[in-house]
Design an enzyme around this catalytic site. Structure first.
Site, PDB file in Angstrom:
ATOM      1  N   SER A  85       0.784  -1.388  -0.022  1.00 47.37           N
ATOM      2  CA  SER A  85      -0.150   0.055   0.095  1.00 47.37           C
ATOM      3  C   SER A  85       0.815   1.346   0.177  1.00 47.37           C
ATOM      4  O   SER A  85       0.424   2.329  -0.227  1.00 47.37           O
ATOM      5  CB  SER A  85      -0.930  -0.050   1.206  1.00 47.37           C
ATOM      6  OG  SER A  85      -0.105  -0.163   2.370  1.00 47.37           O
ATOM      7  N   GLU A 221      -9.268  -9.892   3.666  1.00 44.48           N
ATOM      8  CA  GLU A 221      -9.675  -8.646   3.386  1.00 44.48           C
ATOM      9  C   GLU A 221     -11.264  -8.669   2.414  1.00 44.48           C
ATOM     10  O   GLU A 221     -11.074  -9.162   1.530  1.00 44.48           O
ATOM     11  CB  GLU A 221      -8.642  -7.931   2.408  1.00 44.48           C
ATOM     12  CG  GLU A 221      -8.690  -6.639   2.181  1.00 44.48           C
ATOM     13  CD  GLU A 221      -7.726  -5.723   1.538  1.00 44.48           C
ATOM     14  OE1 GLU A 221      -7.948  -4.800   1.193  1.00 44.48           O
ATOM     15  OE2 GLU A 221      -6.615  -6.451   1.621  1.00 44.48           O
TER      16      GLU A 221
END
Length: 303
Positions: A85, A221
């Site tokens: 990320s 997720e």
């Protein structure tokens, strides 16, 4: 877990740190909760397993630099993820796909230097392990040798199980990642909930495959909460939720989202615990205005 929310280890008979001489239970880091010592030991895979066996929950945050890593480590966040990320929040890419190993390793080094007590996990970026176990091992080895990471994370289910097994066989702790896997965003057709209906059985099978390959934890997720609860119950290893309900063994968030620094769209699963974007913006504007108006620096700030 004590009344203050501190996760406590097992006794020395079950692979944890002992209580102190006065009988005070030890915290996650081994120091008594009432008299925490600055000499805490680093969180390890054994601590993750102990927490799972005792039903104790723990937290993970992303980290990408020395300064924030020191803050998170002082706050006793036990696991820090140098996530791909970073592609979005550090390098400004639209997706996680472009970020490279060479871009992530310096970030890992910085976080390791800033967090002497947390387990530091490095994400294997897209294109650095998909070719097979040999490539995965070469990449993971770089993150441990050059970056100082204590573990790595990679996305995928049964298809990456051979790579997971190779890493574990080489002594490298591994976290899996299932559900919404951002590196596969083009194949998934966007950021949407994964594992509904019959796809849930596939996800469970993938989780079991990752466990069998030797991973010590798996990230779930953006999957339905009931599916995440089922996976958590079925697995002997820890589950780390992000948009996966409250029944996972741990939770992870991108720190800029959690602290309210990110701009634009914020996923539904994010809870903002602060509004740092406003606080920082106000501070910067005040500084700008005081410099323009001659109010800074004053005698107090001069030599």
């Amino acid at each position: 877990m004590d009344s203050s929310g501190t996760v406590r280890n097992q006794t020395s008979d079950d692979h944890s740190r002992p209580a102190d001489a006065a009988g005070t239970a030890a915290t996650l880091y081994g120091a008594p909760a009432e008299t925490r010592s600055p000499r805490r030991s680093r969180f390890t895979v054994r601590d993750v397993a102990a927490a799972k066996s005792r039903g104790e929950r723990w937290s993970m945050l992303t980290a990408y630099d020395f300064t924030t890593a020191t803050v998170f480590d002082e706050a006793e966040i036990p696991v820090l993820l140098v996530g791909d990320s970073a592609a979005n929040v550090v390098y400004g890419y639209d997706t996680t796909v472009p970020v490279t190993v060479d871009e992530l390793i310096p970030l890992v080094r910085a976080v390791v230097r800033g967090a002497p007590h947390a387990m530091v996990v490095a994400d294997l970026p897209f294109g650095s392990y998909q070719a097979g176990p040999e490539q995965a091992l070469a990449t993971a080895t770089r993150f441990l040798k050059e970056g100082g990471a204590q573990a790595v994370k990679l996305e995928g289910g049964a298809r990456v199980a051979p790579a997971v097994a190779a890493l574990v066989g080489a002594g490298i702790p591994v976290i899996g990642h299932l559900g919404l896997t951002p590196q596969s965003i083009h194949a998934l057709g966007g950021y949407r909930v994964q594992g509904r209906d019959e796809a849930g059985e596939v996800l469970l099978a993938d989780a079991l495959a990752i466990e069998a390959a030797g991973a010590f934890a798996v990230v779930l997720e953006v999957v339905p909460a009931d599916l995440a609860a089922r996976v958590t119950k079925e697995l002997h290893i820890a589950t780390v939720g992000i948009g996966a309900g409250a029944d996972c063994d741990a939770q992870v968030l991108v720190w800029q989202d959690m602290a309210g620094l990110s701009g634009g769209h914020v996923p539904r699963f994010v809870k903002r615990y602060a509004d740092l974007r406003t606080v920082l913006g106000d501070a910067v504007r005040t500084y700008r205005d005081e410099v323009r108006g001659g109010q800074y620096p004053t005698v107090e700030h001069s030599y």
